[in-house]
Design a protein around this motif. Structure first.
Motif, PDB file in Angstrom:
ATOM      1  N   TYR A 177       0.858  -1.193   0.000  1.00  0.00           N
ATOM      2  CA  TYR A 177       0.000   0.000   0.000  1.00  0.00           C
ATOM      3  C   TYR A 177       0.889   1.236   0.000  1.00  0.00           C
ATOM      4  N   SER A 178       0.801   2.022  -1.077  1.00  0.00           N
ATOM      5  CA  SER A 178       1.680   3.178  -1.240  1.00  0.00           C
ATOM      6  C   SER A 178       0.930   4.482  -1.438  1.00  0.00           C
ATOM      7  N   VAL A 179      -0.366   4.504  -1.098  1.00  0.00           N
ATOM      8  CA  VAL A 179      -1.161   5.705  -1.350  1.00  0.00           C
ATOM      9  C   VAL A 179      -0.816   6.768  -0.310  1.00  0.00           C
ATOM     10  N   LEU A 180      -0.439   7.944  -0.795  1.00  0.00           N
ATOM     11  CA  LEU A 180      -0.106   9.069   0.075  1.00  0.00           C
ATOM     12  C   LEU A 180      -1.244  10.081   0.069  1.00  0.00           C
ATOM     13  N   SER A 181      -1.556  10.611   1.228  1.00  0.00           N
ATOM     14  CA  SER A 181      -2.561  11.670   1.320  1.00  0.00           C
ATOM     15  C   SER A 181      -1.949  13.004   0.921  1.00  0.00           C
ATOM     16  N   ASN A 182      -2.646  13.724   0.058  1.00  0.00           N
ATOM     17  CA  ASN A 182      -2.193  15.043  -0.372  1.00  0.00           C
ATOM     18  C   ASN A 182      -2.810  16.177   0.454  1.00  0.00           C
ATOM     19  N   SER A 183      -3.404  15.844   1.607  1.00  0.00           N
ATOM     20  CA  SER A 183      -4.139  16.855   2.361  1.00  0.00           C
ATOM     21  C   SER A 183      -3.229  17.971   2.878  1.00  0.00           C
TER      22      SER A 183
END
Length: 289
Positions: free
Chosen positions: A250-256
């Motif tokens: 799992y490599s999804v990064l939050s751009n928040s």
């Protein structure tokens, strides 16, 4: 005179930064490894001036090789960024340092926030995390930007490989148990150039194209985008492609944190891919007559 300096200018992101900067009317100074060894203190001191903005794209990115030669990865991913940050601090220059999703364990079930605790599972990830820490230890105002799954569609990146295999093979097997955000290098470059104009942005940020996909889904989209049958792409597991360095599931990064800083978010990964393929087509065909 203030300059925008791109280190690692020979890599895919470095090349895109030079190209996108020119389109913005900025004349960047591109320094590849032949022009600047970022581990050479004197060389770096001679290259950076007060007021410069240094975008560091230099890095040891051979993820598998790092498992057996971590010392080489440390030299480029830790010592080099530390030296860049030290000289930038000395002369009063800004530093934007590019890092990676590999600083995380890759076992999350929601996008990683900048506040999440890193836990790298590979030598590459350990050296990139140590590089982040080295930069902030000597230059707290430096901005570290983590990204993931970067491609241009040329050379040996994943999208380029899928385009080649579509021509060469009837069917291909692609991993379907790793999830990330495919990120077009030109979009990433635009984001970094916007950040270069905002010195007040936070010191740690994530930036990828929006949305998420597995490698299998990305490969199918590449095939469909060039008019090939996506059914020629078959799903498989990571266990069928064992490598020296385990890939994050799992490599999804939050751009928040990026958008909270007032910076423009990147478009959905599918739109980024379409733009990348259009750009490749226009380069292949050349200018219209």
């Amino acid at each position: 005179m203030q300059a925008t300096i791109v280190t690692g200018a020979g890599g895919q992101l470095g090349r895109q930064l030079l190209r996108r900067a020119e389109l913005r009317g900025v004349s960047p100074v591109g320094l590849g490894s032949r022009e600047l060894d970022i581990t050479d203190v004197d060389a770096v001191r001679g290259a950076v001036r007060p007021g410069d903005v240094v975008l560091n794209c230099a890095g040891y990115t051979a993820v598998d090789n790092a498992e057996s030669d971590e010392a080489a990865a440390v030299r480029i991913n830790v010592d080099g960024p530390r030296i860049l940050a030290t000289i930038c601090a000395e002369v009063g220059a800004r530093l934007i340092h590019v890092s990676t999703d590999y600083v995380f364990a890759g076992d999350a079930d929601r996008p990683y926030e900048v506040t999440d605790v890193p836990d790298p599972a590979t030598a590459y990830g350990r050296t990139k995390l140590a590089g982040e820490q080295a930069v902030h230890a000597v230059l707290p105002s430096a901005q570290v930007v983590r990204t993931a799954w970067v491609y241009t569609g040329a050379g040996t990146d994943f999208v380029a490989t899928m385009l080649r295999l579509e021509r060469e093979r009837d069917v291909i097997d692609v991993v379907d148990d790793q999830l990330g955000s495919p990120t077009y290098s030109a979009d990433l470059a635009d984001g970094l150039l916007e950040l270069a104009t905002k010195p007040s942005a936070p010191p740690l940020l994530h930036l990828t194209n929006a949305g998420a996909a597995t490698w299998y889904e990305l490969a199918r989209t590449v095939f469909a985008s060039v008019g090939a049958d996506p059914e020629r792409v078959r799903p498989c597991s990571s266990a069928q492609f064992v490598r020296p360095a385990p890939r994050p599931a799992y490599s999804v990064l939050s751009n928040s944190a990026w958008t909270d800083a007032g910076l423009a978010p990147l478009r959905d990964w599918r739109a980024g891919l379409a733009a990348a393929l259009d750009d490749l087509t226009s380069k292949t065909q050349g200018p219209a007559h």
